[in-house]
Design a protein around this motif. Structure first.
Motif: not given
Length: 519
Positions: A411-415, A469-474, A485-486, A499-506
């Motif tokens: 949610x903070x990434x989306x914010x 630039x690819x950044x981890x969330x928690x 997010x990317x 997607x939904x402003x959040x990027x899923x990453x392995x």
């Protein structure tokens, strides 16, 4: 007659086009041909053989609108005169050309693009009367056009003594009002834009290139406001070196009001490919001007090296973007000492860097993606523990920066994404570092996220550096993914996107981290 006309032609060759000057050619049959100097690209003369009479001369005027030489025999010309006329702004034609006219300040129209700062942008260039006209060129810190643009006649420069204004001796980096051509020519309510005004403009609109604006043959960028749908057009007016205006309809060069380096003030540049970007250009270059109206935004936090610094928690600085949650974002990546550094790369849930990022080296599995030992919600992926949020001991921001820092939630990434206007740059603040610039929609503070790339099991981020630039969330997601997010480039305009402003990453990939704090 020939001598008079040839002297007139020589004068004209040194004349700089103006939308407010007419050239009138009066002929012996009482006809009068009138040209707007803005439409006359070159004036020349030539001779030709005329029967037994020997040589006769022609005056040649090449016009941009019909793209041909218009010829007049010198012996048929009574006189050539110039007439200055007041600028008449055609608001109807501006609207007919598809550009939004929101209002008028003084004698000049503007478009309201719904930008967070409330800044209003002129609908045409200084020296023009409509969006499809190129307008005049000016050297930086000069307020009048001229016939030749080089170091020898630059206003605040002496070939022997060097600069005597906007230099180390006075420390000035922003144009004074008396040196701002928009203010001088249009009035005190108008000014040239600064770098942050440009970032806001680029971020606030969706941009496309046109090869012929509304059938005029003029190329440039059309911007459509993301907020209110209003439109702006910025023509590719080229620039002037010496007496030649080059790259018209190929590139746009527009002065900003700030120095980049001593010899190179800021301008914004664009062509058919890529985004509008800021760069440095020699002071003596003749560039076009697009004026703005509105107070210069006073951000709540000082700007240091191109980003806002609001305070310090522990040993690390943060920026307050006035987000609804009150969360503050670090100004640098974990492992970096300044905003433009990539920092360190981490697999999700790990707190140290390593040489190889793969399932074989991943801390929370037994060598395979189906053998997760922590943060697992499916038996097919390992031992189920139901944990979705990183424990503090597995949060690299907390471990490396201190207990008051942590990695952001989904949610903070989306914010963050929703709370800022975003624009891409290939050269942030003159450092050569690419990435995304975010300007708070509320308090106009600035954050920068470098496109540092990422590590995969195949190796280092060279192929992705500068593009992503690819950044981890928690937070952990289903299967073997975690929230991130990317930031990345796009064809015309670059922004944070997924997607939904959040990027899923392995989880085993090596990504950068930008920390947050509640303090």
């Amino acid at each position: 007659m020939k001598k008079i006309i040839l002297s007139v032609v020589v004068l004209m060759l040194a004349f700089v086009a103006s939308a407010a000057t007419l050239m009138k050619i009066k002929l012996i049959d009482n006809r009068e041909v009138v040209y707007n100097i803005e439409d006359v690209e070159t004036v020349d003369y030539s001779w030709y053989t005329y029967g037994d009479e020997g040589f006769r001369y022609k005056l040649l005027a090449y016009t941009t609108y019909d793209k041909k030489y218009n010829e007049y025999e010198v012996d048929d010309i009574v006189e050539v005169v110039y007439e200055d006329i007041p600028l008449v702004i055609d608001e109807v034609e501006t609207a007919n050309q598809g550009i939004t006219v929101s209002g008028k300040i003084g004698n000049y129209t503007y478009v309201d693009l719904g930008l967070p700062s409330g800044l209003l942008w002129a609908t045409y260039n200084v020296g023009a009367t409509k969006p499809g006209a190129l307008g005049d060129c000016f050297a930086w810190a000069e307020t009048e056009k001229k016939g030749n643009y080089d170091w020898s006649n630059l206003k605040y420069y002496d070939e022997n003594e060097g600069y005597f204004k906007y230099y180390d001796s006075d420390g000035k980096k922003f144009l004074d009002s008396e040196d701002d051509v928009a203010t001088v020519q249009w009035g005190e309510e108008w000014r040239m834009p600064d770098c942050q005004d440009l970032y806001e403009l680029v971020a606030g609109c969706t941009w496309t290139w046109t090869g012929s604006f509304k059938g005029t043959g003029v190329c440039g960028k059309i911007g459509v406001s993301k907020t209110n749908g209003n439109k702006i057009f910025i023509p590719a007016g080229g620039h002037t070196y010496g007496s030649n205006r080059d790259n018209k309809n190929y590139y746009g060069y527009y002065w900003l009001n700030t120095l980049h380096k001593i010899d190179y003030p800021h301008c914004f540049f664009f062509g058919e490919e890529g985004a509008i970007k800021r760069q440095g250009t020699e002071r003596y270059t003749g560039c076009t001007i697009r004026a703005v109206a509105g107070k210069k935004v006073e951000r709540r936090s000082p700007v240091v090296d191109g980003i806002s610094v609001s305070g310090t928690v522990g040993n690390y600085t943060y920026v307050d973007l006035a987000l609804p949650s009150g969360i503050k974002w670090a100004t640098c990546n974990v492992g970096a000492s300044k905003p433009t550094e990539s920092g360190a790369y981490y697999a999700w849930g790990e707190t140290t860097e390593k040489d190889t990022y793969s399932w074989a080296t991943y801390k929370w599995c037994e060598g395979m993606e189906s053998t997760l030992t922590k943060y697992c919600s499916s038996e097919s992926n390992g031992v189920v523990d139901g944990k979705k949020l990183l424990d503090p001991e597995d949060d690299v921001a907390t471990v490396q920066l201190g207990e008051e820092w942590r990695m952001p939630t989904e949610n903070e990434l989306k914010e963050l994404y929703d709370g800022c206007n975003w624009s891409w740059t290939d050269d942030f603040n003159g450092t050569g570092v690419p990435g995304s610039i975010g300007i708070s929609r509320t308090n106009y503070n600035i954050i920068f996220l470098p496109a540092a790339g990422y590590y995969t099991p195949n190796g280092n981020p060279d192929g992705s550096y500068g593009k992503y630039g690819v950044y981890w969330g928690s937070e952990a997601l289903r299967w073997n993914y975690a929230v991130g997010f990317c930031v990345h480039r796009q064809e015309y305009f670059d922004e944070i996107r997924s997607d939904n402003n959040v990027e899923n990453n392995v989880r085993n990939n090596g990504l950068t981290v930008r920390a947050v704090t509640n303090k």
